[in-house]
Design a protein around this motif. Structure first.
Motif, short mmCIF file in Angstrom:
data_model
loop_
_atom_site.label_atom_id
_atom_site.label_comp_id
_atom_site.label_asym_id
_atom_site.label_seq_id
_atom_site.Cartn_x
_atom_site.Cartn_y
_atom_site.Cartn_z
N PRO A 89 0.70 -1.24 0.03
CA PRO A 89 0.04 -0.10 -0.16
C PRO A 89 0.93 1.30 -0.04
O PRO A 89 2.20 1.18 0.46
CB PRO A 89 -0.82 -0.27 1.45
CG PRO A 89 -0.10 -1.05 2.39
CD PRO A 89 0.72 -1.99 1.48
N ASP A 91 0.39 4.01 1.87
CA ASP A 91 0.74 4.59 3.19
C ASP A 91 1.09 3.54 4.13
O ASP A 91 0.15 3.03 4.75
CB ASP A 91 -0.54 5.41 3.62
CG ASP A 91 -0.24 6.15 5.04
OD1 ASP A 91 0.85 6.11 5.47
OD2 ASP A 91 -1.36 6.41 5.67
N SER A 95 -1.44 1.51 7.15
CA SER A 95 -1.84 0.01 7.03
C SER A 95 -1.01 -0.74 8.10
O SER A 95 -1.56 -1.76 8.17
CB SER A 95 -1.08 -0.50 5.72
OG SER A 95 0.35 -0.26 5.58
N ASN A 97 -1.04 -1.82 11.95
CA ASN A 97 -1.81 -1.58 13.22
C ASN A 97 -0.84 -1.04 14.36
O ASN A 97 0.24 -1.57 14.45
CB ASN A 97 -2.28 -2.85 13.84
CG ASN A 97 -3.35 -2.79 15.01
OD1 ASN A 97 -3.01 -1.97 15.82
ND2 ASN A 97 -4.32 -3.57 15.02
N VAL A 154 6.07 -3.21 5.72
CA VAL A 154 4.92 -3.79 4.86
C VAL A 154 5.35 -4.79 3.74
O VAL A 154 4.77 -5.70 3.38
CB VAL A 154 4.33 -2.38 4.33
CG1 VAL A 154 3.24 -2.68 3.36
CG2 VAL A 154 3.65 -1.48 5.28
#
Length: 322
Positions: A89, A91, A95, A97, A154
């Motif tokens: 993604p 951002d 994304s 938690n 990510v």
């Protein structure tokens, strides 16, 4: 060989009592070990196309194919497919938690898919993403990381599933300039080491030039020009591609497009770019005898084929032998 493919893809949404044709007939392929850049201004449909290729949107018509097989939309089929085609993604902060550690963030995918060797898989993914030694990052939370490190987490979360394709939506847009090159170099290294394919969605033609093998330029729901990145970005044929390139620092003069920004609920007749086209407005299309076709005849949908392709009456007339 084609790995991920869109065939005559159409995606529509209800918008203010009308139908928005966000993707309006797209053929696109991503080959094995290939990086394809999908470029265009905001609102052109590139993010909707990416979401459809990820299985997050269901097309009104047309098909998404992976490894030659059409995508099925049952829960079980989508779960298996999303292990193969992973999203990176835009951002990373949004994304991740904030209550989950790096280890938990990267382990989430393998847990969902029931993959064995969780700790080794997480460590390997973090190491491949450039976070070494990986064990040092296991207990950290997102707020303890830099922007570049969050983006690497990510990417590691995607790598933990051993996907075949990454779909990266503006992967460096939220990063400082000093970090962007590192993330782009990482994506290229992953392609070289793992044979990963990638579709990189971006409005930045400079990024496309630095990372992609092929580029597809999208305007108002359709691909208007595609081909090897060196050919398309060195000698663009479509007036829209020329306008996008003209804003780069090394360009002699920017092309200022007139007319209204694209509205997928009001697609004009003829070439969908003609109300803003600088070639038509400047009289060059009339000089080539194609101005009437520009206003009334839609160019054909570009096939997903090798070589450079352009959906433009003026460009076709210019290429035709005298």
């Amino acid at each position: 060989m084609s790995l991920l493919e869109a065939r005559d893809l159409h995606v529509e949404f209800a918008s203010r009592g009308r139908r928005a044709r966000a993707v309006d007939g797209v053929d696109l392929t991503v080959g094995e070990g290939e990086i394809v850049a999908l470029v265009g201004e905001s609102g052109c449909g590139k993010t909707t196309l990416a979401r459809t290729l990820l299985g997050l949107e269901r097309p009104a018509s047309g098909t998404v194919r992976y490894g030659g097989a059409p995508l099925a939309y049952s829960t079980r089929a989508l779960k298996a497919y999303r292990r193969e085609v992973q999203l990176v993604p835009q951002d990373p902060t949004g994304s991740l938690n904030p209550r989950h550690t790096v280890y938990e963030a990267v382990a989430e995918g393998p847990r969902i898919h029931g993959l064995p060797g969780e700790r080794e898989r997480v460590a390997s993914a973090l190491s491949r993403a450039g976070l070494r030694p990986p064990e040092r990052f296991f207990p950290l939370y997102p707020h303890e990381l830099s922007g570049g490190q969050r983006q690497r987490v990510v990417i590691a979360g995607a790598l933990a599933l051993d996907p075949g394709v990454l779909v990266a939506d503006e992967p460096v847009a939220s990063l400082d300039a000093s970090v962007r090159g590192e993330i782009l170099a990482l994506l290229l290294r992953l392609r070289a080491e793992l044979g990963l394919s990638a579709l990189v969605v971006t409005h930045d033609l400079g990024l496309a030039w630095n990372i992609a093998d092929r580029v597809a330029v999208m305007y108002l729901g359709r691909i208007v020009e595609s081909g090897p990145v060196e050919q398309v970005l060195s000698a663009p044929s479509h007036p829209y591609t020329q306008a996008l390139l003209s804003v780069l620092p090394e360009s002699p003069a920017p092309v200022v497009l007139g007319g209204e920004p694209p509205d997928p609920t009001r697609i004009p007749g003829g070439c969908r770019f003609h109300p803003r086209c600088q070639v038509l407005a400047g009289g060059l299309a009339a000089g080539a005898g194609v101005d009437g076709r520009c206003r009334s005849q839609p160019p054909a949908i570009l096939p997903a084929a090798a070589g450079s392709r352009v959906a433009c009456h003026f460009a076709e007339a210019s290429r035709a032998p005298a």
